[in-house]
Write a protein that holds these residues in place. Structure first.
Motif, PDB file in Angstrom:
ATOM      1  N   THR A   4     -17.599  15.263  48.869  1.00 20.17           N
ATOM      2  CA  THR A   4     -16.239  15.642  49.260  1.00 20.17           C
ATOM      3  C   THR A   4     -15.189  15.199  48.258  1.00 20.17           C
ATOM      4  O   THR A   4     -14.085  15.738  48.240  1.00 20.17           O
ATOM      5  CB  THR A   4     -15.878  15.044  50.643  1.00 20.17           C
ATOM      6  N   LEU A   5     -15.489  14.245  47.396  1.00 22.23           N
ATOM      7  CA  LEU A   5     -14.491  13.730  46.464  1.00 22.23           C
ATOM      8  C   LEU A   5     -14.691  14.198  45.034  1.00 22.23           C
ATOM      9  O   LEU A   5     -13.760  14.142  44.229  1.00 22.23           O
ATOM     10  CB  LEU A   5     -14.489  12.190  46.483  1.00 22.23           C
ATOM     11  N   ALA A   6     -15.898  14.652  44.687  1.00 22.89           N
ATOM     12  CA  ALA A   6     -16.162  15.038  43.302  1.00 22.89           C
ATOM     13  C   ALA A   6     -15.242  16.164  42.844  1.00 22.89           C
ATOM     14  O   ALA A   6     -14.699  16.132  41.737  1.00 22.89           O
ATOM     15  CB  ALA A   6     -17.628  15.456  43.153  1.00 22.89           C
ATOM     16  N   GLY A   7     -15.049  17.167  43.706  1.00 24.95           N
ATOM     17  CA  GLY A   7     -14.170  18.269  43.342  1.00 24.95           C
ATOM     18  C   GLY A   7     -12.737  17.811  43.140  1.00 24.95           C
ATOM     19  O   GLY A   7     -12.032  18.315  42.267  1.00 24.95           O
ATOM     20  N   GLY A   8     -12.295  16.832  43.936  1.00 19.49           N
ATOM     21  CA  GLY A   8     -10.942  16.316  43.797  1.00 19.49           C
ATOM     22  C   GLY A   8     -10.725  15.623  42.468  1.00 19.49           C
ATOM     23  O   GLY A   8      -9.707  15.821  41.800  1.00 19.49           O
ATOM     24  N   PHE A   9     -11.682  14.813  42.056  1.00 23.77           N
ATOM     25  CA  PHE A   9     -11.531  14.105  40.790  1.00 23.77           C
ATOM     26  C   PHE A   9     -11.671  15.055  39.607  1.00 23.77           C
ATOM     27  O   PHE A   9     -11.003  14.874  38.580  1.00 23.77           O
ATOM     28  CB  PHE A   9     -12.543  12.959  40.711  1.00 23.77           C
ATOM     29  N   ALA A  10     -12.510  16.074  39.720  1.00 24.03           N
ATOM     30  CA  ALA A  10     -12.602  17.070  38.655  1.00 24.03           C
ATOM     31  C   ALA A  10     -11.283  17.824  38.520  1.00 24.03           C
ATOM     32  O   ALA A  10     -10.785  18.051  37.403  1.00 24.03           O
ATOM     33  CB  ALA A  10     -13.750  18.041  38.940  1.00 24.03           C
ATOM     34  N   THR A  11     -10.688  18.206  39.645  1.00 21.55           N
ATOM     35  CA  THR A  11      -9.401  18.889  39.629  1.00 21.55           C
ATOM     36  C   THR A  11      -8.330  18.020  39.005  1.00 21.55           C
ATOM     37  O   THR A  11      -7.524  18.474  38.182  1.00 21.55           O
ATOM     38  CB  THR A  11      -8.989  19.282  41.056  1.00 21.55           C
ATOM     39  N   ALA A  12      -8.300  16.738  39.366  1.00 20.17           N
ATOM     40  CA  ALA A  12      -7.306  15.816  38.826  1.00 20.17           C
ATOM     41  C   ALA A  12      -7.467  15.653  37.321  1.00 20.17           C
ATOM     42  O   ALA A  12      -6.488  15.678  36.565  1.00 20.17           O
ATOM     43  CB  ALA A  12      -7.415  14.462  39.513  1.00 20.17           C
ATOM     44  N   ALA A  13      -8.718  15.490  36.859  1.00 18.65           N
ATOM     45  CA  ALA A  13      -8.961  15.288  35.431  1.00 18.65           C
ATOM     46  C   ALA A  13      -8.465  16.483  34.625  1.00 18.65           C
ATOM     47  O   ALA A  13      -7.815  16.322  33.573  1.00 18.65           O
ATOM     48  CB  ALA A  13     -10.447  15.049  35.182  1.00 18.65           C
ATOM     49  N   PHE A  14      -8.757  17.678  35.093  1.00 18.46           N
ATOM     50  CA  PHE A  14      -8.342  18.863  34.340  1.00 18.46           C
ATOM     51  C   PHE A  14      -6.826  19.029  34.357  1.00 18.46           C
ATOM     52  O   PHE A  14      -6.237  19.511  33.384  1.00 18.46           O
ATOM     53  CB  PHE A  14      -9.043  20.100  34.887  1.00 18.46           C
TER      54      PHE A  14
END
Length: 390
Positions: free
Chosen positions: A323-333
């Motif tokens: 549930t959090l991996a997509g959030g951190f990927a979005t933030a990094a980009f």
């Protein structure tokens, strides 16, 4: 690809249009709301900040709901703030709607990435990711020019109404088509997900994503002055140049998604090297229209092909944090999307000319390649199945 995944792409298209459309609306907003152009430009900054902060924050909040419920909630908020933005006469209220809209957008994209990869076979995450991100590239090709045209014909508020109306069928589609059964299962403990996010492999992948996306937006932000001042094209060519980059980006996510699941190392290594060389070649050949236009298309394809592959690898790298991996990927980009234009603007402000963002982009990709090489060597990373693993 499941039809529901294509409908998620529709919602991402609406949100991508909102994120980028202000580039053609800022002067009208400033004049209508009686603020300076730089002040109106803060609307873009507010959206970027909301995306960076909101992605992990909203993904964490969304853990409490089913994925379908989270997607509907974020999309409903996104729709509502655009209605408020379309009718308000207060710049402060409009600024607040951009910040809240970005939070909702970030939360939706973070949950949508995880939902999309959950709809397909474990070895097809790259293709699912590219299908979803196709909505962003279509926003660059179609949504942003259409928003600018609406602003010219009916005023900037019409663009906000258009995004709100486009979100309505997306709400209905998500409600009817996104599965809820398995998505309603209890997520892993939050502490376990946070532990999984400390994986060195994941952190390196997120850093690479920020660098590559920073390079992309470093040049994309200044394509207009590059085309007019260096390439020698008239101002009427600018929308076409931007659309050409968007067409390339759509090709990149489409082709990259098909290749990334089978050959991630080849896509990242060969694609990254070609991307770095391409930015340098564009810097050297920007004065020739045929060369410049051809490379704009190619660089759009390489940028989003490599970028979508890195997002897929981030999801592969964090199976314990669904549930959090997509959030951190979005933030990094989005960190890259915010820092890249700043770096390019700094180079231009230093008197290095409109070619300088291209050299900065080449340097950022070179730094990403060097970081990847060091990470592979020190971490003993290899390929297993469709992912890079230690």
């Amino acid at each position: 690809m499941p039809f529901a995944l294509l409908l998620l792409g529709l919602a991402v298209f609406a949100q991508g249009t909102s994120e980028f459309m202000l580039s053609g609306l800022v002067p009208d907003i400033a004049r209508d709301l009686q603020v300076t152009v730089p002040a109106a430009g803060a609307l873009t900054s507010a959206f970027a900040v909301g995306m960076v902060v909101g992605a992990p924050l909203m993904a964490g909040l969304g853990r409490r709901w089913s994925r379908r419920g989270a997607l509907l909630g974020f999309l409903a908020v996104f729709l509502a703030v655009h209605v408020v933005g379309a009718v308000t006469g207060s710049f402060e209220v409009l600024l607040a709607t951009r910040l809240v809209g970005a939070l909702a957008n970030a939360g939706f994209l973070a949950v949508a990435l995880v939902t999309a990869t959950g709809m397909v076979a474990p070895e097809a995450k790259g293709r699912a990711t590219s299908t979803l991100l196709g909505g962003v590239t279509l926003a660059c090709v179609v949504g942003v020019p259409a928003g600018a045209l609406l602003g010219q014909v009916w005023g900037w508020r019409s663009a906000f109404w258009a995004v709100a109306l486009l979100s309505v069928p997306a709400v209905l589609a998500v409600a009817r088509s996104v599965p809820g059964g398995a998505a309603d299962a209890a997520p892993p403990p939050l502490r376990g997900e946070l532990e999984a996010l400390r994986s060195p492999r994941l952190l390196v992948t997120l850093l690479l994503g920020a660098l590559v996306n920073g390079a992309t937006f470093c040049t994309f932000t200044y394509l207009a002055p590059l085309a007019t001042h260096v390439t020698g094209l008239g101002a009427g060519w600018v929308p076409g140049v931007l659309a050409l980059f968007g067409v390339g980006s759509f090709i990149g996510v489409s082709v990259g998604g098909r290749l990334a699941d089978r050959w991630p190392v080849a896509v990242l290594a060969a694609g990254g090297a070609a991307l770095c060389a391409g930015w340098a070649a564009l810097a050297l050949g920007a004065g020739r229209p045929v060369v410049a236009l051809g490379l704009v298309l190619v660089q759009g394809a390489l940028s989003f092909g490599v970028g979508s592959t890195l997002i897929a690898q981030a999801l592969y790298s964090a199976p314990g944090a669904p549930t959090l991996a997509g959030g951190f990927a979005t933030a990094a980009f989005n960190v890259g999307a915010a820092l890249g234009p700043w770096a390019g603007g700094t180079a231009i402000g230093a008197g290095l000319g409109y070619r300088s963002p291209l050299w900065v982009s080449a340097g950022l990709v070179a730094l990403a390649l060097g970081t990847a090489a060091v990470g592979l060597r020190r971490g003993g990373t290899r390929v297993r199945g469709r992912a890079l693993v230690r």
